[in-house]
Design a protein around this motif. Structure first.
Motif, PDB file in Angstrom:
ATOM      1  N   MET A 206     -12.446  -1.296   5.849  1.00  0.00           N
ATOM      2  CA  MET A 206     -11.845  -0.181   6.565  1.00  0.00           C
ATOM      3  C   MET A 206     -12.746   0.199   7.729  1.00  0.00           C
ATOM      4  SD  MET A 206     -10.530   3.568   5.195  1.00  0.00           S
ATOM      5  CE  MET A 206     -12.136   4.276   4.822  1.00  0.00           C
ATOM      6  N   ARG A 264      -7.609  -2.048  13.371  1.00  0.00           N
ATOM      7  CA  ARG A 264      -6.752  -1.806  12.217  1.00  0.00           C
ATOM      8  C   ARG A 264      -7.124  -0.458  11.622  1.00  0.00           C
ATOM      9  NH1 ARG A 264      -8.384  -2.532   7.664  1.00  0.00           N
ATOM     10  NH2 ARG A 264      -9.898  -4.097   8.315  1.00  0.00           N
ATOM     11  N   THR A 266      -6.248   1.062   8.716  1.00  0.00           N
ATOM     12  CA  THR A 266      -5.863   1.122   7.304  1.00  0.00           C
ATOM     13  C   THR A 266      -7.056   0.694   6.455  1.00  0.00           C
ATOM     14  OG1 THR A 266      -5.100  -1.175   7.197  1.00  0.00           O
ATOM     15  CG2 THR A 266      -3.470   0.499   7.851  1.00  0.00           C
ATOM     16  N   LEU A 268      -7.727  -1.956   3.972  1.00  0.00           N
ATOM     17  CA  LEU A 268      -7.122  -3.225   3.589  1.00  0.00           C
ATOM     18  C   LEU A 268      -7.755  -3.727   2.298  1.00  0.00           C
ATOM     19  CD1 LEU A 268      -5.463  -5.857   4.142  1.00  0.00           C
ATOM     20  CD2 LEU A 268      -7.435  -6.637   5.504  1.00  0.00           C
ATOM     21  N   ARG A 277      -1.909  -8.380  -1.612  1.00  0.00           N
ATOM     22  CA  ARG A 277      -2.499  -7.702  -0.463  1.00  0.00           C
ATOM     23  C   ARG A 277      -1.880  -6.322  -0.326  1.00  0.00           C
ATOM     24  NH1 ARG A 277      -1.133  -7.219   4.918  1.00  0.00           N
ATOM     25  NH2 ARG A 277      -2.825  -7.288   6.463  1.00  0.00           N
ATOM     26  N   GLU A 279      -2.327  -2.214   1.810  1.00  0.00           N
ATOM     27  CA  GLU A 279      -2.992  -1.402   2.817  1.00  0.00           C
ATOM     28  C   GLU A 279      -2.645   0.057   2.595  1.00  0.00           C
ATOM     29  OE1 GLU A 279      -1.922  -4.423   6.328  1.00  0.00           O
ATOM     30  OE2 GLU A 279      -3.428  -2.920   6.922  1.00  0.00           O
TER      31      GLU A 279
END
Length: 385
Positions: A206, A264, A266, A268, A277, A279
């Protein structure tokens, strides 16, 4: 210090050999710009070497020559030189980040070699501190990168001294105590940092921009309690550590080159064995976050920080940061009492099934027990109370 938050498109930086005349117009270099022709040749050779080394990276539209110059001027601190930290350090050095600060409290062991890419059998045999072993390897990977190694435990007392000059902080630690301390410090100083974790087949990452995105405490208000999976209990795939590092370093490259729109936002999480996977949105701070909204920094102030902590692999760490030791003298004193191995940075002493690893600042890791009382007793018996 670099501005890491600009969202404007970056202009094309001048070529290293571009000069400006009295009207501030670009001009070709002449002998007036150099003291002698040899300097001209050396400058061109250096520029050619830089272009050759990073040519494939410069060709990537997201970086280009301007981005490469920004990387050369950047300073990244990596907290932890284990599996994730070693991989991230290698990638950043190869990418041409100008200055790397490496911080780790541990030493290389044989069990590290399965996944910690900067270390070899000689490092494990010599019980070399990870930060120093990593510095030596990185010097051979890219001699243009300045690498500052610190064999130390990150604490409220030393965090500002060790990390204040860095533009970006990368988390590669193995415990939540240090992560929450890092989060407090980063938010209090508005310094970006990137969380990363790897255990079993699970990788997580993150990117945290204080005041803009959620911080670690927004997502996890309190550290986990009870038993937590570690590499010692759940194992780890070496590929997972490299996945976590690759995600982390890619985010770092975006930040350092000014491509913040591409970040990004989020948390992850990726289980590569189960092919799962997920998020979690992290694009805004939580309205009632104790850290980034209320600005209460309990971990940075040292509230409840223990002097003795469990540190995995059947070990206890004793924090003694104001007790410098003469390791050579200690080695002579302990040799009649058990097996001793030492270098200029640490000493290992084995006795009665326990191993006492002592660092020059007085800190120690006792392997073979999870009982703080036994660890403290061993320390007091052989080092002093």
């Amino acid at each position: 210090m670099l501005s890491l938050y600009t969202k404007e498109p970056m202009g094309q930086a001048p070529h290293p050999e571009t000069f400006f005349d009295e009207k501030n117009e670009p001009s070709a270099p002449t002998s007036e710009h150099f003291s002698d022709p040899k300097s001209v040749a050396e400058s061109r050779t250096k520029s050619s070497t830089i272009d050759s080394r990073y040519s494939r990276q410069i060709l990537f539209a997201g970086i280009g020559e301007a981005g490469q110059q920004r990387l050369r001027q950047s300073h990244v601190a990596i907290i932890g030189c284990g599996a994730t930290g070693a991989a991230s350090a290698s990638l950043l050095a190869r990418a041409g980040v100008g200055t790397l600060t490496l911080l780790d409290r541990d030493f290389v062991e044989e069990s590290n070699l399965q996944r910690q890419v900067l270390f070899d059998e000689a490092d494990a045999r010599d019980a070399l501190p990870k930060a120093e072993a990593a510095r030596r390897k990185l010097a051979g990977i890219n001699s243009d990168v300045e690498v500052r190694a610190h064999v130390a435990d990150l604490t409220p007392a030393n965090i500002a001294e060790l990390l204040s000059s860095a533009d970006l902080l990368l988390d590669a630690t193995d415990n939540f105590e240090t992560r929450y301390l890092l989060n407090d410090y980063a938010v209090s100083t508005s310094k970006p940092w990137i969380y990363a974790a790897a255990v079993g087949a699970y990788a997580a990452a993150m990117t945290i921009l204080p005041g803009d995105t959620a911080c670690l405490a927004c997502i996890f208000p309190e550290p986990p309690t009870g038993a937590v999976e570690t590499c010692e209990t759940a194992g780890i795939l070496n590929s997972v550590a490299n996945i976590a590092a690759s995600i982390q370093v890619t985010e770092a490259l975006k930040l350092l080159t000014g491509a913040t729109v591409q970040l990004r936002r989020t948390l992850l999480a990726w289980d590569v064995w189960a092919n799962q996977r997920s998020e979690i949105a992290a694009d805004h701070p939580r309205a009632d976050c104790e850290v980034c909204v209320q600005r209460r920094f309990r971990h940075l102030s040292g509230e409840g920080r223990p002097h003795i902590t469990l540190c995995g692999r059947n070990s206890v760490q004793i924090h003694e940061h104001a007790r410098p030791l003469d390791l050579a003298a200690l080695e002579r004193r302990l040799q009649p009492l058990g097996e001793v191995r030492a270098n200029s940075m640490m000493l290992r002493f084995r006795t009665n099934g326990l191993t006492l690893g002592v660092f020059a600042d007085g800190r120690a890791i006792i392997q073979g027990t999870t009982d703080p009382a036994i660890a403290r007793s061993l320390y007091a018996r052989y080092i002093g109370s």
